[in-house]
Design a protein around this motif. Structure first.
Motif, mmCIF file in Angstrom:
data_model
loop_
_atom_site.group_PDB
_atom_site.id
_atom_site.type_symbol
_atom_site.label_atom_id
_atom_site.label_comp_id
_atom_site.label_asym_id
_atom_site.label_seq_id
_atom_site.Cartn_x
_atom_site.Cartn_y
_atom_site.Cartn_z
ATOM 1 N N ARG A 191 0.843 -1.204 0.000
ATOM 2 C CA ARG A 191 0.000 0.000 0.000
ATOM 3 C C ARG A 191 0.878 1.254 0.000
ATOM 4 O O ARG A 191 0.597 2.222 -0.688
ATOM 5 N N ARG A 192 1.917 1.213 0.856
ATOM 6 C CA ARG A 192 2.801 2.392 0.920
ATOM 7 C C ARG A 192 3.470 2.613 -0.428
ATOM 8 O O ARG A 192 3.524 3.722 -0.935
ATOM 9 N N GLU A 193 3.952 1.531 -1.039
ATOM 10 C CA GLU A 193 4.587 1.669 -2.362
ATOM 11 C C GLU A 193 3.601 2.210 -3.386
ATOM 12 O O GLU A 193 3.918 3.096 -4.170
ATOM 13 N N ALA A 194 2.397 1.662 -3.368
ATOM 14 C CA ALA A 194 1.399 2.055 -4.368
ATOM 15 C C ALA A 194 1.018 3.524 -4.197
ATOM 16 O O ALA A 194 0.804 4.235 -5.176
ATOM 17 N N ALA A 195 0.962 3.982 -2.939
ATOM 18 C CA ALA A 195 0.553 5.360 -2.679
ATOM 19 C C ALA A 195 1.572 6.346 -3.252
ATOM 20 O O ALA A 195 1.226 7.488 -3.557
ATOM 21 N N LEU A 196 2.805 5.885 -3.391
ATOM 22 C CA LEU A 196 3.855 6.787 -3.886
ATOM 23 C C LEU A 196 3.954 6.786 -5.406
ATOM 24 O O LEU A 196 4.714 7.541 -5.987
ATOM 25 N N ARG A 197 3.206 5.889 -6.069
ATOM 26 C CA ARG A 197 3.252 5.834 -7.533
ATOM 27 C C ARG A 197 2.111 6.641 -8.132
ATOM 28 O O ARG A 197 1.050 6.739 -7.526
ATOM 29 N N PRO A 198 2.338 7.148 -9.326
ATOM 30 C CA PRO A 198 1.260 7.933 -9.955
ATOM 31 C C PRO A 198 0.200 7.044 -10.597
ATOM 32 O O PRO A 198 -0.087 7.155 -11.774
ATOM 33 N N LEU A 199 -0.389 6.141 -9.820
ATOM 34 C CA LEU A 199 -1.482 5.337 -10.357
ATOM 35 C C LEU A 199 -2.747 6.173 -10.193
ATOM 36 O O LEU A 199 -3.225 6.386 -9.080
ATOM 37 N N ASP A 200 -3.234 6.636 -11.310
ATOM 38 C CA ASP A 200 -4.342 7.581 -11.298
ATOM 39 C C ASP A 200 -5.537 7.072 -10.485
ATOM 40 O O ASP A 200 -6.094 7.780 -9.652
ATOM 41 N N TRP A 201 -5.899 5.814 -10.685
ATOM 42 C CA TRP A 201 -7.091 5.265 -10.025
ATOM 43 C C TRP A 201 -6.875 5.084 -8.524
ATOM 44 O O TRP A 201 -7.809 4.893 -7.771
ATOM 45 N N ASN A 202 -5.616 5.127 -8.103
ATOM 46 C CA ASN A 202 -5.303 4.904 -6.689
ATOM 47 C C ASN A 202 -5.008 6.214 -5.957
ATOM 48 O O ASN A 202 -4.464 6.223 -4.866
ATOM 49 N N GLN A 203 -5.349 7.328 -6.575
ATOM 50 C CA GLN A 203 -5.194 8.617 -5.899
ATOM 51 C C GLN A 203 -6.418 8.835 -5.009
ATOM 52 O O GLN A 203 -7.545 8.666 -5.456
ATOM 53 N N TRP A 204 -6.184 9.208 -3.778
ATOM 54 C CA TRP A 204 -7.288 9.440 -2.844
ATOM 55 C C TRP A 204 -7.179 10.867 -2.307
ATOM 56 O O TRP A 204 -6.089 11.310 -1.951
ATOM 57 N N GLY A 205 -8.306 11.554 -2.248
ATOM 58 C CA GLY A 205 -8.318 12.901 -1.686
ATOM 59 C C GLY A 205 -9.211 12.936 -0.460
ATOM 60 O O GLY A 205 -9.870 11.946 -0.131
ATOM 61 N N PRO A 206 -9.233 14.086 0.206
ATOM 62 C CA PRO A 206 -10.038 14.205 1.433
ATOM 63 C C PRO A 206 -11.538 14.022 1.202
ATOM 64 O O PRO A 206 -12.276 13.742 2.142
ATOM 65 N N ASP A 207 -11.994 14.171 -0.042
ATOM 66 C CA ASP A 207 -13.428 14.032 -0.299
ATOM 67 C C ASP A 207 -13.822 12.618 -0.715
ATOM 68 O O ASP A 207 -14.989 12.352 -1.005
ATOM 69 N N ASP A 208 -12.844 11.723 -0.761
ATOM 70 C CA ASP A 208 -13.192 10.378 -1.212
ATOM 71 C C ASP A 208 -14.034 9.640 -0.179
ATOM 72 O O ASP A 208 -13.790 9.720 1.021
ATOM 73 N N VAL A 209 -15.036 8.937 -0.697
ATOM 74 C CA VAL A 209 -15.909 8.115 0.145
ATOM 75 C C VAL A 209 -15.878 6.701 -0.426
ATOM 76 O O VAL A 209 -16.108 6.497 -1.620
#
Ligand code: ATP
Ligand code: MG
Length: 524
Positions: A191-209
């Motif tokens: 998860r930590r590795e994935a969060a650091l990659r520019p995988l568009d679908w895996n970008q999460w923002g404060p408004d994500d539900v």
């Protein structure tokens, strides 16, 4: 993200970063990240007070609940391992897992209390029962009373990232469920590795539900719930999968990301209301855990209109290890859409022959995975662990597939379900995908049945759509127009519905059984 090393850190990190943001919503109850952190401290303290030590186990038997995630993360803060158990299982199956896991406490949802009392009375180690809700709790303490009797200070129990965080049983599709031991590293490192990659679908923002609608007893429920918590999203927890409620959650709770198995998507997409809902907030649907018929995927893409991401993985790999990004979902039918996809960051894939040697691109073999998320092993099953993970860390998936020249993994099906007919290898999922498109077919499973001439013959077991009079010959002709003749079913049987387990997987071994009575089926 680098600070999230153990499951407990997930609560600590977000409580500091965004204390007032909502972590979980469950039937009107909202829990902020600050409260989530405090509650998980209390759970940890309660377990320590009950005498549990690092490595001890507790079990959870119930439908989904926000409190399950408090239990899981709270237990992890005390080094205690949670084992969630499917609430659809029969009493002897629950007894087997509670007994096998040696859980000292069993947390039980209201639906299962009677069941679990009977189970606990039978077990020699006599686990303590705690009721998740007041309803039906009887003599037992409730989770909230048990939790709130404790101080909310962090016990700061020293935990190694290689300690076991969760013991998750496999779905039991091919046999008895096995307890996969997953460590803190397994749950978080990838998860930590994935969060650091520019995988568009895996970008999460404060408004994500995120919607957690799949059962937490499976990696698709627990794993997905943790992905949301890890990313600091608001997690809407559905007690159980209810297709109309899924649409309500999308409309009222403004769900932006959800994970669902194909069988669940199929039910939701076919609701007449599904075509009237506003999906403008829904950014991605992640789907996987079983093969998806292409026609179903196309239908979902048309109705939901959001990004689609396939996920391939298994309990033993802590869920997703391969993903097919939205860009590769081209409904015009490019072959990529048939792929399971590309390795997640930190994941290696190879395809091997029976001797264990890698085969070239394009050749079908057994898929093997090496990654940070490969389980530590199966609980109390050393032989099975050795057969599954080799000395170099490669895990045999039991799935047949191939890699293409560009490194995309294509999953055919389970090795054990492959049909050998007249010397040809036939994978049920491909035949099912072909038959599924027939207008009279609601559900289909394909199995091999004994055949004197061909060894095995391809049979389709079809659950027809309501109100139609299905015709076997017509379905066979339809399949022959879409796939090679030797793969098309030779016969079709009709049933009202297919047997599935709680992960939505078709139980082909159950379907096969009556045809093979008294005979041994050869599997390689
Ligand atoms: P058991 O191991 O007890 O028989 P199970 O294998 O069904 O049960 P899980 O770990 O929940 O238990 O499921 C993993 C399996 O699900 C994979 O090995 C694969 O066969 C199937 N699977 C997962 N994702 C996909 C996918 N995207 N496409 C096709 N099959 C998938
Ligand atoms: Mg399996």
């Amino acid at each position: 993200f680098d600070r999230m090393r153990t499951l407990g850190d997930v609560a600590r990190y977000h409580a500091e970063a965004r204390p007032d943001a909502v972590a979980l919503v469950f039937e009107g109850r909202e829990t902020s990240f600050a409260d989530f952190d405090r509650h998980t401290n209390q759970v940890a303290n309660a377990l320590i007070a009950a005498g549990l030590k690092v490595g001890d186990r507790v079990a959870y038997v119930g439908k989904n609940s926000d409190h399950y995630f408090e239990l899981l993360i709270g237990a992890a803060k005390a080094g205690v391992v949670t084992t969630p158990i499917g609430w659809r299982l029969a009493a002897p199956e629950i007894a087997y897992i509670v007994g096998d896991s040696e859980a000292k406490l069993v947390f039980v949802g209201p639906e299962l209390i009677g069941h679990v009392e009977a189970v606990a009375a039978e077990l020699t180690h006599r686990p303590v029962v705690i009721a998740m809700e007041a309803e039906g709790a009887g003599e037992h303490r409730t989770f909230e009373a048990w939790r709130d009797a404790q101080p909310d200070t962090d016990p700061m129990t020293p935990i190694k990232t290689s300690d076991i965080a969760i013991q998750l049983y496999t779905s039991g599709t091919t046999g008895r469920p096995k307890g996969a031991m997953l460590t803190h590293d397994n749950m978080l490192a990838m998860r930590r590795e994935a969060a650091l990659r520019p995988l568009d679908w895996n970008q999460w923002g404060p408004d994500d539900v995120s919607l957690v609608a799949m059962p937490v007893a499976h990696i698709g429920g627990t794993g997905w719930g943790l992905v949301g918590l890890f990313n600091g999203a608001k997690g809407v927890v559905a007690r159980e999968f209810d297709p109309t409620k899924v649409l309500d959650f999308i409309e009222k709770d403004r769900v932006s990301k959800m994970f669902m198995v194909p069988a669940a998507l199929q039910i939701v997409v076919r609701l007449p209301r599904a075509r009237e809902v506003d999906y403008s907030r829904l950014s991605h649907i992640l789907y996987g855990a079983a093969p998806i018929p292409l026609d179903l995927l196309r239908e979902c893409m048309e109705v939901f209109g959001c990004g689609f991401v396939q996920q391939y993985g298994m309990t033993e790999t802590t869920g997703t290890v391969v993903y097919l990004p939205p860009e590769d979902h081209d409904p015009a039918g490019n072959t990529r859409m048939r792929a399971a996809g590309l390795p997640m960051p930190g994941v290696e894939i190879k395809v091997i022959d029976e001797a264990g040697n890698s085969v070239p691109a394009g050749t079908v073999g057994e898929v093997a995975i090496r990654s940070l998320a490969n389980m530590a092993g199966y609980w109390k099953l050393d032989e099975a662990t050795k057969k599954t993970i080799d000395a170099d860390g490669w895990l045999r998936t039991g799935d047949a597939g191939y890699l293409d020249e560009d490194g995309y993994l294509f999953i055919h099906d389970r090795v054990k379900d492959m049909i050998i007919s007249g010397g040809e290898n036939i994978y049920p999922a491909e035949v099912e995908s072909a038959v599924y498109g027939h207008p009279h077919v609601a559900e289909v499973a394909v199995i091999g049945v004994p055949d004197d001439k061909w060894g095995e013959a391809v049979k389709a077991v079809v659950a027809p759509k309501p109100g139609v009079t299905p015709d076997a010959a017509d379905i066979i002709a339809f399949a022959r127009s879409r796939i090679a003749g030797f793969k098309a079913p030779k016969s079709v049987d009709f049933v009202p519905a297919l047997p599935r387990n709680a992960s939505g997987k078709i139980l082909r071994r159950e379907l096969r059984a009556p045809y093979w009575e008294g005979r041994e089926r050869q599997v390689n």
